[in-house]
Design a protein around this motif. Structure first.
Motif, PDB file in Angstrom:
ATOM      1  N   ALA A  75       0.834  -1.211   0.000  1.00  0.00           N
ATOM      2  CA  ALA A  75       0.000   0.000   0.000  1.00  0.00           C
ATOM      3  C   ALA A  75       0.862   1.253   0.000  1.00  0.00           C
ATOM      4  N   GLU A  76       1.948   1.237   0.775  1.00  0.00           N
ATOM      5  CA  GLU A  76       2.845   2.391   0.797  1.00  0.00           C
ATOM      6  C   GLU A  76       3.641   2.485  -0.506  1.00  0.00           C
ATOM      7  N   ALA A  77       4.037   1.343  -1.049  1.00  0.00           N
ATOM      8  CA  ALA A  77       4.746   1.364  -2.334  1.00  0.00           C
ATOM      9  C   ALA A  77       3.884   2.016  -3.415  1.00  0.00           C
ATOM     10  N   MET A  78       2.599   1.720  -3.403  1.00  0.00           N
ATOM     11  CA  MET A  78       1.691   2.323  -4.379  1.00  0.00           C
ATOM     12  C   MET A  78       1.516   3.810  -4.115  1.00  0.00           C
ATOM     13  N   ASN A  79       1.404   4.176  -2.847  1.00  0.00           N
ATOM     14  CA  ASN A  79       1.263   5.594  -2.527  1.00  0.00           C
ATOM     15  C   ASN A  79       2.495   6.383  -2.934  1.00  0.00           C
ATOM     16  N   ARG A  80       3.661   5.788  -2.794  1.00  0.00           N
ATOM     17  CA  ARG A  80       4.883   6.463  -3.219  1.00  0.00           C
ATOM     18  C   ARG A  80       4.833   6.778  -4.713  1.00  0.00           C
ATOM     19  N   ALA A  81       4.431   5.792  -5.526  1.00  0.00           N
ATOM     20  CA  ALA A  81       4.344   6.021  -6.969  1.00  0.00           C
ATOM     21  C   ALA A  81       3.317   7.106  -7.274  1.00  0.00           C
ATOM     22  N   ARG A  82       2.226   7.099  -6.544  1.00  0.00           N
ATOM     23  CA  ARG A  82       1.219   8.151  -6.747  1.00  0.00           C
ATOM     24  C   ARG A  82       1.747   9.516  -6.311  1.00  0.00           C
ATOM     25  N   ASP A  83       2.616   9.529  -5.289  1.00  0.00           N
ATOM     26  CA  ASP A  83       3.245  10.797  -4.873  1.00  0.00           C
ATOM     27  C   ASP A  83       4.000  11.430  -6.035  1.00  0.00           C
ATOM     28  N   VAL A  84       4.689  10.597  -6.826  1.00  0.00           N
ATOM     29  CA  VAL A  84       5.473  11.117  -7.950  1.00  0.00           C
ATOM     30  C   VAL A  84       4.573  11.840  -8.943  1.00  0.00           C
ATOM     31  N   SER A  85       3.484  11.185  -9.355  1.00  0.00           N
ATOM     32  CA  SER A  85       2.592  11.794 -10.332  1.00  0.00           C
ATOM     33  C   SER A  85       1.884  13.013  -9.753  1.00  0.00           C
TER      34      SER A  85
ATOM     35  N   ARG B 150       9.679  27.465 -15.502  1.00  0.00           N
ATOM     36  CA  ARG B 150      11.116  27.223 -15.493  1.00  0.00           C
ATOM     37  C   ARG B 150      11.465  25.757 -15.729  1.00  0.00           C
ATOM     38  N   ILE B 151      10.454  24.914 -15.930  1.00  0.00           N
ATOM     39  CA  ILE B 151      10.662  23.476 -16.095  1.00  0.00           C
ATOM     40  C   ILE B 151      10.137  23.020 -17.449  1.00  0.00           C
ATOM     41  N   ASP B 152      10.906  22.193 -18.129  1.00  0.00           N
ATOM     42  CA  ASP B 152      10.535  21.656 -19.433  1.00  0.00           C
ATOM     43  C   ASP B 152       9.746  20.359 -19.231  1.00  0.00           C
ATOM     44  N   PRO B 153       8.451  20.341 -19.546  1.00  0.00           N
ATOM     45  CA  PRO B 153       7.648  19.134 -19.302  1.00  0.00           C
ATOM     46  C   PRO B 153       7.987  17.970 -20.210  1.00  0.00           C
ATOM     47  N   LEU B 154       8.809  18.201 -21.232  1.00  0.00           N
ATOM     48  CA  LEU B 154       9.209  17.108 -22.118  1.00  0.00           C
ATOM     49  C   LEU B 154      10.512  16.452 -21.699  1.00  0.00           C
ATOM     50  N   ARG B 155      11.161  17.004 -20.682  1.00  0.00           N
ATOM     51  CA  ARG B 155      12.438  16.431 -20.232  1.00  0.00           C
ATOM     52  C   ARG B 155      12.366  16.175 -18.728  1.00  0.00           C
ATOM     53  N   ILE B 156      11.668  15.116 -18.376  1.00  0.00           N
ATOM     54  CA  ILE B 156      11.477  14.759 -16.972  1.00  0.00           C
ATOM     55  C   ILE B 156      11.968  13.333 -16.741  1.00  0.00           C
ATOM     56  N   ALA B 157      12.752  13.158 -15.689  1.00  0.00           N
ATOM     57  CA  ALA B 157      13.267  11.843 -15.314  1.00  0.00           C
ATOM     58  C   ALA B 157      12.856  11.522 -13.888  1.00  0.00           C
ATOM     59  N   ALA B 158      12.701  10.244 -13.600  1.00  0.00           N
ATOM     60  CA  ALA B 158      12.499   9.778 -12.230  1.00  0.00           C
ATOM     61  C   ALA B 158      13.823   9.202 -11.733  1.00  0.00           C
ATOM     62  N   ALA B 159      14.104   9.403 -10.456  1.00  0.00           N
ATOM     63  CA  ALA B 159      15.313   8.845  -9.854  1.00  0.00           C
ATOM     64  C   ALA B 159      15.013   8.476  -8.416  1.00  0.00           C
ATOM     65  N   GLY B 160      15.815   7.577  -7.873  1.00  0.00           N
ATOM     66  CA  GLY B 160      15.607   7.210  -6.482  1.00  0.00           C
ATOM     67  C   GLY B 160      16.677   6.250  -6.003  1.00  0.00           C
ATOM     68  N   HIS B 161      16.759   6.130  -4.692  1.00  0.00           N
ATOM     69  CA  HIS B 161      17.718   5.237  -4.047  1.00  0.00           C
ATOM     70  C   HIS B 161      16.971   4.207  -3.222  1.00  0.00           C
ATOM     71  N   SER B 162      17.347   2.940  -3.348  1.00  0.00           N
ATOM     72  CA  SER B 162      16.791   1.859  -2.548  1.00  0.00           C
ATOM     73  C   SER B 162      15.273   1.770  -2.770  1.00  0.00           C
ATOM     74  N   TYR B 163      14.488   1.903  -1.726  1.00  0.00           N
ATOM     75  CA  TYR B 163      13.027   1.896  -1.868  1.00  0.00           C
ATOM     76  C   TYR B 163      12.615   2.937  -2.910  1.00  0.00           C
ATOM     77  N   GLY B 164      13.313   4.062  -2.922  1.00  0.00           N
ATOM     78  CA  GLY B 164      13.018   5.104  -3.894  1.00  0.00           C
ATOM     79  C   GLY B 164      13.342   4.687  -5.322  1.00  0.00           C
ATOM     80  N   ALA B 165      14.300   3.775  -5.495  1.00  0.00           N
ATOM     81  CA  ALA B 165      14.586   3.257  -6.830  1.00  0.00           C
ATOM     82  C   ALA B 165      13.402   2.442  -7.344  1.00  0.00           C
ATOM     83  N   ASN B 166      12.781   1.647  -6.464  1.00  0.00           N
ATOM     84  CA  ASN B 166      11.558   0.933  -6.841  1.00  0.00           C
ATOM     85  C   ASN B 166      10.454   1.914  -7.225  1.00  0.00           C
TER      86      ASN B 166
END
Length: 331
Positions: free
Chosen positions: A144-154, A168-184
């Motif tokens: 449930a928390e893993a799913m909420n994390r992904a929803r947090d991103v969007s 100031r942000i280009d909506p066509l050049r967006i990357a996701a990044a994370g470490h450990s649980y955040g990598a998932n």
């Protein structure tokens, strides 16, 4: 500007009013202890001049989920136009105050970096009765928390692209990044799918065009990682070390799991960087872990490799990554 680019910008503008209604925003002050910790980190690892980047604290309220999403946004202080954005997800027990060596460096070099704080698996896990710590950690690792994390991103992307800094942000050049649980979390946002009750759990965000995956654990012990990760089609950079072991009460994951995630990812364009020594937590802001001299060297290499990989994807510099990899070959 291309027709596709104009269309996306127009769609973003038309959606802004509705999104802002769901993204009640308030400022949040950084804890006073951060300055001392960052000074210690800067003494071991050269940091960019403060004049080269800005940092902004935000806190959004997702009414639909009754969930708070705090974040810290690093922005280039000087840019000729909209810049690429990295959305960064912390590991178990982290916060938006972490991974400053990445956020500051990327922003000083032209890439905005939005560091999220996932309220169900953040630094608050360490507070409270120590005898209940294992229970809190296990709860934070539930699906449930893993799913909420992904929803947090969007949700955070919705908010930042409709907010006062959106231009100031280009909506066509967006990357996701994370470490450990955040990598998932980053992989879920980039397209990873887990099947439950015969249905794929899909949290892919089409705005994510690349991913930087640092020390990714396997997905809940699933027997076939390729079935989950073959859906990730965006370019990916995977970073780990030969001693990248995760050890928490009742759980162990070795470096083989990191390389299996890399091998299973469906990206047509992907790269794997394995440092020859270190530890799982050396990719955080912590110093000493993995070796007092080794730790800052790996941090420096990690932020450079990630930046040059993203430049190779987003900035019309297809050969940008190879020189960075060669530069750090000794590590």
């Amino acid at each position: 500007m291309s027709k596709i680019h104009r269309s996306l910008l127009l769609a973003t503008a038309l959606a802004a009013t509705a999104v802002l209604a769901a993204c009640a925003q308030a400022g949040s002050a950084p804890p006073g202890a951060m300055a001392g910790r960052e000074a210690v980190l800067a003494a071991a690892l050269p940091m960019p001049q403060a004049s080269l980047y800005e940092s902004h604290y935000v806190e959004w309220q997702d009414a639909a989920r009754q969930r708070t999403v705090p974040a810290k946004l690093y922005l280039p202080a000087r840019a000729d136009g909209p810049v690429p954005l990295v959305v960064f997800s912390h590991g178990l027990g982290g916060s938006h105050e972490g991974y400053t060596y990445l956020g500051k460096y990327w922003a000083a070099n032209g890439y905005a970096s939005l560091h999220l704080q996932h309220t169900g698996s953040d630094r608050n896990l360490w507070a409270g009765n120590p005898l209940e710590l294992v229970t809190r950690l296990q709860g934070a690792a539930q699906e449930a928390e893993a799913m909420n994390r992904a929803r947090d991103v969007s949700f955070a992307l919705d908010c930042v692209l409709a907010g006062e800094l959106a231009a100031r942000i280009d909506p066509l050049r967006i990357a996701a990044a994370g470490h450990s649980y955040g990598a998932n979390t980053a992989l879920l946002a980039a397209g990873a799918q887990v099947v439950r009750a015969g249905r794929p759990m899909d949290f892919a965000d089409a705005r994510i065009r690349a991913a930087v995956v640092i020390s990714a654990p396997p997905f809940y012990g699933e027997a076939d990682p390729q079935a989950i990760l073959s859906h990730v089609r965006v370019p990916t950079l995977h970073i780990t070390s030969a001693a990248d072991d995760i050890r928490i009460p009742g759980y162990y994951s070795g470096v083989d799991d990191r390389t299996a995630v890399y091998a299973s990812t469906g990206s047509a364009r992907k790269a794997l960087a394995v440092f020859k020594d270190g530890s799982h937590s050396m990719f955080t802001d912590r110093l000493g872990t993995g070796g007092a001299q080794w730790n800052p060297q790996v941090k420096a290499a990690t932020r450079e490799l990630a930046l040059d990989f993203l430049r190779s994807v987003f900035d019309g510099q297809p050969g940008a990554f190879e020189p960075a990899a060669a530069r750090h070959q000794a590590l």
